[in-house]
Design a protein around this motif. Structure first.
Motif, short mmCIF file in Angstrom:
data_model
loop_
_atom_site.label_atom_id
_atom_site.label_comp_id
_atom_site.label_asym_id
_atom_site.label_seq_id
_atom_site.Cartn_x
_atom_site.Cartn_y
_atom_site.Cartn_z
N GLU A 137 26.79 49.60 64.69
CA GLU A 137 26.28 50.15 65.52
C GLU A 137 25.96 51.32 65.71
O GLU A 137 26.90 52.19 66.30
CB GLU A 137 27.25 49.46 66.99
CG GLU A 137 25.55 49.10 67.79
CD GLU A 137 26.33 49.29 69.43
OE1 GLU A 137 25.61 49.15 70.60
OE2 GLU A 137 27.16 48.04 69.06
N ALA A 138 24.79 52.38 65.47
CA ALA A 138 24.50 53.26 65.84
C ALA A 138 23.35 53.49 66.69
O ALA A 138 22.34 52.45 66.30
CB ALA A 138 24.46 54.09 63.97
N ASP A 139 22.90 54.35 67.39
CA ASP A 139 22.66 54.52 68.25
C ASP A 139 21.52 53.86 68.80
O ASP A 139 20.31 53.19 68.83
CB ASP A 139 20.67 55.33 67.17
CG ASP A 139 21.73 56.73 66.82
OD1 ASP A 139 22.51 57.77 67.19
OD2 ASP A 139 21.13 57.75 65.80
N GLY A 140 22.38 52.68 69.11
CA GLY A 140 21.74 51.46 70.53
C GLY A 140 20.88 50.47 69.48
O GLY A 140 21.21 49.45 69.66
N MET A 141 21.72 50.64 68.02
CA MET A 141 20.84 48.86 66.74
C MET A 141 22.38 48.81 66.47
O MET A 141 22.97 49.91 66.01
CB MET A 141 20.12 50.25 66.06
CG MET A 141 18.70 50.81 66.72
SD MET A 141 17.59 51.08 66.08
CE MET A 141 18.00 53.47 65.89
N MET A 142 22.15 48.00 65.68
CA MET A 142 22.98 47.11 65.50
C MET A 142 22.45 46.70 63.85
O MET A 142 21.08 45.90 63.42
CB MET A 142 23.35 45.31 66.10
CG MET A 142 24.41 44.57 65.32
SD MET A 142 26.26 45.47 65.32
CE MET A 142 26.12 44.78 67.19
N ALA A 143 23.11 46.95 62.52
CA ALA A 143 22.54 46.29 61.42
C ALA A 143 23.86 45.53 61.09
O ALA A 143 25.15 45.55 61.24
CB ALA A 143 22.75 47.51 60.28
N ILE A 144 23.77 44.50 60.56
CA ILE A 144 24.64 43.36 60.43
C ILE A 144 24.86 42.77 58.63
O ILE A 144 23.73 42.90 58.30
CB ILE A 144 24.82 42.26 61.41
CG1 ILE A 144 23.07 41.09 60.48
CG2 ILE A 144 24.51 42.40 62.49
CD1 ILE A 144 23.11 40.12 61.10
N ALA A 145 25.73 42.68 58.26
CA ALA A 145 25.98 42.13 56.30
C ALA A 145 26.95 40.78 56.59
O ALA A 145 27.87 40.36 56.66
CB ALA A 145 26.22 42.65 55.72
N ASN A 146 26.39 39.24 56.59
CA ASN A 146 26.50 38.70 56.50
C ASN A 146 27.41 37.39 55.74
O ASN A 146 26.68 38.42 54.59
CB ASN A 146 25.39 37.40 57.18
CG ASN A 146 24.70 37.50 58.44
OD1 ASN A 146 25.42 37.36 59.58
ND2 ASN A 146 23.66 37.05 58.32
#
Length: 91
Positions: free
Chosen positions: A17-26
């Protein structure tokens, strides 16, 4: 962008999570092998290195746990091709 990569084992994914955004790696985990299946970054965060930061952190966590990697996700495959320091993790 910068944040802390965490393993959300309950959802089988690494998150950043950075700058209110979420990146994911399943991923799927079985028999000492972690298989990355999909990486997702919000459209507004693309092009800022968030996915690279996520995968680098995930691979460092994988190394610390002594796991091997199978890259079914095209982004993870491309990242590994560009970063030879992680190729020893490949199953």
């Amino acid at each position: 962008m910068s944040g802390t990569v965490r393993d959300n084992a309950a959802l089988s994914r690494f998150e950043l999570e950075a700058d209110g955004m979420m990146a994911i790696a399943n991923y799927r985990l079985a028999d000492g092998i972690i298989t990355f299946t999909h990486t997702e970054v919000p459209p507004q965060a693309r092009g800022h290195g968030l996915a690279a930061e996520l995968i680098a952190g995930a691979l460092e966590a994988v190394r610390a746990r002594g796991l091997k990697v199978v890259a079914r996700c095209s982004y993870v495959r491309a990242y590994l091709a560009r970063h030879p320091q992680f190729r020893d993790l490949l199953a």
